[in-house]
Design a protein around this motif. Sequence first.
Motif, short mmCIF file in Angstrom:
data_model
loop_
_atom_site.label_atom_id
_atom_site.label_comp_id
_atom_site.label_asym_id
_atom_site.label_seq_id
_atom_site.Cartn_x
_atom_site.Cartn_y
_atom_site.Cartn_z
N LEU A 129 55.23 56.85 103.91
CA LEU A 129 54.20 57.69 103.29
C LEU A 129 54.58 59.14 103.43
N GLU A 130 54.42 59.87 102.35
CA GLU A 130 54.57 61.32 102.39
C GLU A 130 53.20 61.90 102.06
N VAL A 131 52.64 62.60 103.04
CA VAL A 131 51.30 63.16 102.91
C VAL A 131 51.43 64.67 102.90
N PRO A 132 51.45 65.28 101.70
CA PRO A 132 51.64 66.74 101.61
C PRO A 132 50.45 67.51 102.18
N LYS A 133 50.77 68.59 102.82
CA LYS A 133 49.73 69.49 103.33
C LYS A 133 49.22 70.35 102.18
N ARG A 134 47.98 70.73 102.27
CA ARG A 134 47.40 71.63 101.28
C ARG A 134 48.03 73.01 101.48
N GLN A 135 48.42 73.64 100.40
CA GLN A 135 49.03 74.96 100.50
C GLN A 135 47.99 75.96 100.96
N SER A 136 48.32 76.62 102.03
CA SER A 136 47.37 77.60 102.56
C SER A 136 47.39 78.85 101.67
N THR A 137 46.23 79.42 101.56
CA THR A 137 46.15 80.66 100.78
C THR A 137 46.60 81.80 101.68
N LYS A 138 47.32 82.71 101.10
CA LYS A 138 47.79 83.85 101.88
C LYS A 138 46.62 84.76 102.19
N SER A 139 46.65 85.29 103.36
CA SER A 139 45.57 86.18 103.76
C SER A 139 45.71 87.50 103.00
N LYS A 140 44.58 88.11 102.78
CA LYS A 140 44.54 89.37 102.06
C LYS A 140 43.94 90.43 102.98
#
Length: 146
Positions: A129-140
């Motif tokens: 199984l490959e369970v991709p992580k949710r792409q984190s939003t870059k901090s602003k």
Amino acid sequence: MFDLVPFGRRREDAWGPLAKAFNDVFNDDFFTSMRPQMLSFKTDVRETDQAYLLEAELPGFRKEDIDIDYAAPYLTIRAVHQEDGSVEDNHQQLVHKERRYVEYVRRFYVQDIDEDSIRASLKDGLLKLEVPKRQSTKSKRIKIQD
């Protein structure tokens, strides 16, 4: 009124050390050390920056026998195998029949994953199984104006 002393305790009191020795020998569950291996399947979990990678050993299972479910935050792998073998003679009298039902379930706590992009493959009894992580939003950064 009922006696509050447990039955096992009274038996030990009546027979003394002999009852304790008997209980120690015959009530010891021989399969206790093997039980976790029999009720589960071995799984390796690795983490990269982009995904979790799981490899589960499920020999003898077909892909139709395996169900993978994600209900946040738990990823559940369930493998069910049923066998119903019978041998009959010419007169249709049952000579031998066996049934076997095996179900393995493992749950993994994973959060912040992209559940729509989970990929699974099964080859030679190894579930990957490959369970991709949710792409984190870059901090602003926000500067205070006033």
